[in-house]
Scaffold this active site. Structure first.
Site, short mmCIF file in Angstrom:
data_model
loop_
_atom_site.label_atom_id
_atom_site.label_comp_id
_atom_site.label_asym_id
_atom_site.label_seq_id
_atom_site.Cartn_x
_atom_site.Cartn_y
_atom_site.Cartn_z
CG MET A 41 -1.96 -1.10 1.06
SD MET A 41 -3.49 -0.90 1.98
CE MET A 41 -2.83 -0.64 3.58
N GLY A 42 2.04 1.13 -0.27
CA GLY A 42 2.96 2.41 -0.53
C GLY A 42 3.74 2.64 0.85
CG LEU A 44 7.10 1.28 -0.88
CD1 LEU A 44 7.82 0.74 -2.19
CD2 LEU A 44 6.19 0.16 -0.42
CG HIS A 45 8.63 0.23 6.11
ND1 HIS A 45 8.88 -1.39 6.08
CD2 HIS A 45 7.39 0.24 6.15
CE1 HIS A 45 7.86 -2.02 6.31
NE2 HIS A 45 7.06 -1.11 6.56
CG HIS A 48 6.93 -2.35 2.25
ND1 HIS A 48 6.90 -1.23 2.85
CD2 HIS A 48 5.76 -2.90 2.20
CE1 HIS A 48 5.60 -0.98 3.21
NE2 HIS A 48 4.89 -2.13 2.82
N GLY A 163 4.47 -10.47 3.56
CA GLY A 163 5.23 -10.24 4.84
C GLY A 163 4.80 -10.99 5.87
CE LYS A 165 4.13 -4.77 12.08
NZ LYS A 165 3.10 -4.43 11.19
CD GLN A 169 -2.15 -8.54 4.36
OE1 GLN A 169 -2.79 -7.79 4.33
NE2 GLN A 169 -0.93 -8.52 4.01
NE ARG A 203 -3.02 1.71 9.92
CZ ARG A 203 -3.18 0.66 9.23
NH1 ARG A 203 -2.51 -0.49 9.16
NH2 ARG A 203 -4.30 0.80 8.14
O1 PAF Z 1 -0.25 -5.66 3.38
C1 PAF Z 1 -0.84 -4.77 2.57
O2 PAF Z 1 -0.02 -3.80 2.63
C2 PAF Z 1 -2.19 -5.22 2.03
O3 PAF Z 1 -3.10 -5.62 3.00
C3 PAF Z 1 -2.16 -5.65 0.80
C4 PAF Z 1 -1.83 -7.12 0.81
C5 PAF Z 1 -1.32 -4.83 -0.40
C6 PAF Z 1 -3.53 -5.66 0.08
O4 PAF Z 1 -4.17 -4.41 -0.11
#
Ligand code: PAF
Length: 310
Positions: A41-42, A44-45, A48, A163, A165, A169, A203
């Site tokens: 979701m951008g 980035l660190h 990522h 990830g 983390k 998910q 975050r």
């Molecule tokens: O982990 C994330 O950044 C988001 O949940 C993902 C996998 C890009 C889906 O929007």
């Protein structure tokens, strides 16, 4: 960078044309896949970027997606203020050992991903999406899986790196790929931490310096849980060790308690169902807590009734 479906398709055609041929479907030795995707979701660190490095090890060509997916945010959540820095993201992705000329960044708008507005048909995460994050953020994992499946269809990767983390998910994505026969291998990338133990997260940008110190209670709680498991403690005591750090802090290290504990759970790594009181074997200790207005999650794998695994 590509922003439209047409531009993405053209960039993928170039990747396909340059892919190392794999006669008879035999895997290329060094890089077993033609294309890997890293979905983000951008904002980035280094966490990522470590996923992108892993993707580059696994495939000839990489696609990084950058999309803040409205479908996975609840009505009172931080969709509007979620950090966005596309220019900074592109700069980071062009760093050494990261994206090369054949790699692609796909950064679509919501209109590109959802041209007809919110989708009528969605993926349901089911039981793995009903607990922990799913219980506190209803529909969150359904929204994640829906966009992950769409992006898999648009990007057509053989491998996707997620990830560790976001452990729940990851488990939900693995389950979706298994249950819906999606022809993509899901690979986990390790959590990246700052030197003091704080797991990297977009975050973290919300935290003041004092709150950042307070947030160390999360990683310290995981350390306490792992130590308890290693010492042979049962599930309740392992959970209790983590909870005590979140609620009491670590006064000797000037780490204050978090403001709100959302959950401390010891779960089965595949289903995310709570383990029983006498469980042994691999488990995930997952926790979520709030520091000020910021909600943070972290987790660790551990071995109940045995030594620490991660
Ligand atoms: O982990 C994330 O950044 C988001 O949940 C993902 C996998 C890009 C889906 O929007």
């Amino acid at each position: 960078m590509t922003r439209t479906r047409e531009a993405l398709a053209a960039a993928l055609a170039v990747q396909d044309a340059r892919a190392v041929p794999r006669p008879d479907g035999a895997a290329h030795e060094a890089r077993p896949h033609a294309r890997a995707v890293v979905m983000t979701m951008g904002a980035l660190h280094a966490g990522h970027l470590s996923l992108v490095r892993r993707a580059k090890e696994l495939a000839d060509a990489v696609v990084v997606t950058i999309f803040v997916n409205p479908l996975q945010f609840g009505p009172t959540e931080d969709l509007d203020r979620y950090p966005r820095d596309l220019e900074g993201d592109l700069r980071l992705l062009s760093g050494p050992g990261l994206l090369g000329p054949d790699d692609v960044v796909f950064a679509p708008t919501p209109q590109v991903v959802y041209p007809d507005g919110d989708p009528i048909v969605r993926v349901l995460a089911g039981a793995v999406g009903d607990v922990l994050e799913g219980a506190l953020r209803p529909g969150h994992l359904d929204g994640v899986l829906t966009v992950v499946l769409k992006l898999m269809h648009l990007v057509r990767p053989q491998v996707a790196v997620f990830g560790a983390k976001d452990a729940q998910q990851l488990a939900a994505v693995r389950r979706m790929v298994h249950d819906l026969d999606v022809p993509v291998e899901v690979v986990a990338g390790s959590t990246v931490r700052d030197d003091d133990g704080l797991a990297l997260s977009s975050r973290n940008a919300y935290l003041t310096p004092d709150q950042r110190r307070q947030a160390l209670a999360l990683s310290r709680a995981l350390v306490a849980a792992r130590a308890a498991a290693e010492a042979g403690a049962g599930p309740e005591a392992v959970r209790g060790a983590a909870l005590a750090v979140l609620t009491d802090g670590v006064p000797a290290d000037d780490v204050h308690p978090v403001d709100v504990v959302d959950y401390v759970a010891l779960v089965d790594p595949g289903t995310f169902a709570e383990v029983g009181p006498h469980a042994t074997g691999p488990a995930v200790l997952a926790l979520a807590a709030r520091v000020g207005a910021t909600r943070l999650i972290d987790n660790t794998e551990l071995l109940l009734g045995g030594e620490v695994t991660a």
